[in-house]
Motif scaffolding. Structure first.
Motif, PDB file in Angstrom:
ATOM      1  N   THR A 103       0.785  -1.344  -0.099  1.00 10.67           N
ATOM      2  CA  THR A 103      -0.025   0.168   0.091  1.00 10.67           C
ATOM      3  C   THR A 103       1.006   1.257  -0.050  1.00 10.67           C
ATOM      4  O   THR A 103       0.573   2.297  -0.424  1.00 10.67           O
ATOM      5  CB  THR A 103      -1.031  -0.083   1.201  1.00 10.67           C
ATOM      6  N   TRP A 112      -6.589  -0.037  -4.507  1.00  9.81           N
ATOM      7  CA  TRP A 112      -7.255   0.167  -3.310  1.00  9.81           C
ATOM      8  C   TRP A 112      -8.377   1.063  -3.351  1.00  9.81           C
ATOM      9  O   TRP A 112      -9.453   1.029  -2.381  1.00  9.81           O
ATOM     10  CB  TRP A 112      -6.166   0.399  -2.030  1.00  9.81           C
ATOM     11  N   ILE A 113      -8.181   2.149  -4.122  1.00 17.78           N
ATOM     12  CA  ILE A 113      -9.141   3.287  -3.853  1.00 17.78           C
ATOM     13  C   ILE A 113     -10.434   2.852  -5.084  1.00 17.78           C
ATOM     14  O   ILE A 113     -11.511   3.260  -4.732  1.00 17.78           O
ATOM     15  CB  ILE A 113      -8.679   4.358  -4.412  1.00 17.78           C
ATOM     16  N   PRO A 115     -12.231   0.318  -5.659  1.00 13.59           N
ATOM     17  CA  PRO A 115     -13.306  -0.455  -5.252  1.00 13.59           C
ATOM     18  C   PRO A 115     -14.225   0.266  -4.274  1.00 13.59           C
ATOM     19  O   PRO A 115     -15.347   0.473  -4.366  1.00 13.59           O
ATOM     20  CB  PRO A 115     -12.729  -1.668  -4.414  1.00 13.59           C
ATOM     21  N   LEU A 116     -13.510   1.223  -3.543  1.00 12.42           N
ATOM     22  CA  LEU A 116     -14.100   1.978  -2.670  1.00 12.42           C
ATOM     23  C   LEU A 116     -14.995   3.181  -3.563  1.00 12.42           C
ATOM     24  O   LEU A 116     -16.270   3.476  -3.194  1.00 12.42           O
ATOM     25  CB  LEU A 116     -13.081   2.908  -1.463  1.00 12.42           C
ATOM     26  N   ALA A 117     -14.395   3.675  -4.441  1.00 15.09           N
ATOM     27  CA  ALA A 117     -15.017   4.667  -5.322  1.00 15.09           C
ATOM     28  C   ALA A 117     -16.305   3.984  -5.872  1.00 15.09           C
ATOM     29  O   ALA A 117     -17.191   4.705  -6.243  1.00 15.09           O
ATOM     30  CB  ALA A 117     -13.966   5.205  -6.247  1.00 15.09           C
ATOM     31  N   VAL A 119     -17.895   1.373  -4.951  1.00 14.34           N
ATOM     32  CA  VAL A 119     -19.228   1.371  -3.972  1.00 14.34           C
ATOM     33  C   VAL A 119     -19.619   2.598  -3.951  1.00 14.34           C
ATOM     34  O   VAL A 119     -21.059   2.684  -3.657  1.00 14.34           O
ATOM     35  CB  VAL A 119     -18.684   0.649  -2.830  1.00 14.34           C
ATOM     36  N   ALA A 120     -19.190   3.596  -3.648  1.00 10.50           N
ATOM     37  CA  ALA A 120     -19.538   5.198  -3.343  1.00 10.50           C
ATOM     38  C   ALA A 120     -20.388   5.431  -4.522  1.00 10.50           C
ATOM     39  O   ALA A 120     -21.715   6.009  -4.152  1.00 10.50           O
ATOM     40  CB  ALA A 120     -18.369   6.016  -3.013  1.00 10.50           C
TER      41      ALA A 120
END
Length: 138
Positions: A103, A112-113, A115-117, A119-120
């Motif tokens: 990381t 890493w970012i 998948p979070l983006a 989902v958002a």
């Protein structure tokens, strides 16, 4: 007839790619120490075969994977820990060789970012859909 022979030769070309050299000593042989072998096997599951691309070196039958298994086992048997061996392989073959990228490397941040983006964005779209549905019913 010539075309047939040429086609046959072209189909046989991958067979010529195999080397005649014997396998490395620990490519397909386990270490005598069960704890060291367990540590080596756990690391081999985390390393990507450079030839097969979709398999770990523990699962691959490629010669390169056998050489990498030998490297992992000999370094573990010599007393290095998993992190040192992984770091050495990453320095030699690049970050792509491991299924667990660091990381701290800015090049891996999108991994890493993203998948979070996603989902958002999905939650934002669902929220908008519920608003439209609730607004239509009133």
């Amino acid at each position: 007839m010539r075309r047939f022979l040429l086609a046959l030769l072209l189909l046989a070309a991958p067979a010529w790619a195999d080397s005649e050299m014997p396998d490395a000593e620990y490519a397909n042989r386990q270490l005598e120490d069960p704890r060291a072998e367990a540590e080596a096997h756990a690391l081999m599951q985390e390393l990507r075969c450079l030839v097969c691309e979709g398999q770990s070196i523990a699962d691959s039958n490629a010669e390169m994977a056998g050489d990498m298994r030998h490297l992992v086992r000999t370094r573990i048997a010599a007393g290095e820990d998993k992190a040192e061996v992984r770091e050495w392989l990453v320095e030699r073959y690049g970050e792509w060789v491991t299924y667990r990228p660091r990381t701290s490397n800015p090049l891996s941040w999108p991994l890493w970012i993203a998948p979070l983006a996603l989902v958002a964005v999905g939650l934002w779209m669902v929220r908008g859909r519920f608003r439209m549905t609730r607004g239509e019913g009133e």
